[in-house]
Design an enzyme around this catalytic site. Sequence first.
Site, short mmCIF file in Angstrom:
data_model
loop_
_atom_site.label_atom_id
_atom_site.label_comp_id
_atom_site.label_asym_id
_atom_site.label_seq_id
_atom_site.Cartn_x
_atom_site.Cartn_y
_atom_site.Cartn_z
CD GLU A 43 31.98 56.51 11.96
OE1 GLU A 43 31.05 56.38 11.85
OE2 GLU A 43 33.17 55.54 12.94
CB CYS A 92 28.28 52.71 16.69
SG CYS A 92 27.66 51.79 15.60
NE ARG A 114 26.55 56.05 8.06
CZ ARG A 114 25.68 55.07 7.80
NH1 ARG A 114 24.78 54.77 7.82
NH2 ARG A 114 26.06 54.08 8.85
NE ARG A 134 27.70 56.53 12.29
CZ ARG A 134 26.30 56.40 12.34
NH1 ARG A 134 25.47 57.30 12.10
NH2 ARG A 134 25.85 55.49 11.65
#
Length: 419
Positions: A187, A140, A231, A233
């Site tokens: 993801e 990422c 968090r 995502r």
Amino acid sequence: MRHKTRTEFTALREKAGMTVAQAAELLDVSLRTARRYDDGESQPRRLEIKALEKIAQNGAKEPPTQFRFIDLFAGIGGLRLGFESIGGHCAFTSEWDPHSQKTYALNYRDNHQIGGDIREFSQDPGKIPEHDVLLAGFPCQPFSIAGVSKKNALGRPHGFLCDTQGTLFFDTAQIIAHHRPAAFVLENVKNLESHDGGRTFATIMNVLTNELGYHVQHRVISSEPWVPQKRERVFIVGFREQTDFDFSSLVIPDPKNGPKLGSILEPHEEVDPKYTLTPRLWEYLQNYKAKHQSKGNGFGFSLFGPNDVTRTLSARYYKDGSEVLVEQPGKRPRRLTPLECARLMGFDRGDRRFKIAVSDTQAYRQFGNAVVVPVVEFVAQAMEKHIMAALRKAEIEPAGIEAIRSVTRPDRMPMTANG
Ligand SMILES: C[S@@+](CC[C@H](N)C(=O)[O-])C[C@H]1O[C@@H](n2cnc3c(N)ncnc32)[C@H](O)[C@@H]1O
């Protein structure tokens, strides 16, 4: 002819409704060993009998392997744990970092070696075994806010133009193109959606939908309902065939009822004093924050108590721990311990232990890079019946899987991160 007596092993195995091969898989022994147990030619260990007894008593075998998946950019297996929870069997792993490989190998017993650089496999996808579901948490940094600002500051390209990391999506797409799994889950950070004015995400969706012909949906999910950490995502889910899967209508539990930090902290007296910030670092962090606050910036450390939900744990946590510091009344704050990080990410919890045998620095990196396991379990559970339906359909109509064997890579694609 020698008369075969029924062994305790056989009786328990049959009561559990298992074949010899399934028992071998359960006990992690070879088929030959399981046959010898069955024939009374050698004695199973007490622990093995106990494991069988447990299943026989419950009147059912462990969830059988329902489908095979592959775990790409596996890190420490967050996506894997989620898909194992619905009966998936991991058939292949790719992760190139030796420290992550160490943690992975310690926590999952596989009959396959961990594959390294994915590019070796995307160039020759036939080296990857057949599978039903492909999982990939591709790197990422090329897309994350922190990664982009760092690369901008250094005058380096980001997104797809970051040669070493940004193009790994296309390696993933190449593998999907070759194997055409029934489903995939990708993801990444939430910022992937808005990176480069949305062009990066549009390119990804274009490849998956138009070039590969998958039915693709995505959704940003925050982990607060499951762990005391915010968090967010983005999960991109694709099915080869049309299904009723509807990501947008999935009801996500109310984050207000989620757990708080106190639920994952180790007892105060058990935390090694080394996790308490040194006077020097604590002073530095306070000065840094004061300097930025006076300029109207929100940069700096964040302190959390037992009733709070933390910020996102990042892969740089090992540096100073500043994004999540734990308050210690009457004392300087401390970092989370690696075990607390494992809990904050949902790897270690009541029903599951997660082994950590790397340095604190590596452990922080690994958890900071990982995906929150219960979030993946949630997504996997929602996908389960659609995966199974797709597999049944493919069995009946195998001709429906038409082959698209390659994708357009960015060097040939006009719509890259630069538009
Ligand atoms: C965002 S993390 C994924 C973490 C994973 N989902 C988990 O729960 O632990 C990306 C991972 O990709 C790995 N990686 C990066 N480039 C790679 C490559 N070329 N081949 C294989 N793995 C790679 C990194 O080492 C890192 O562990």
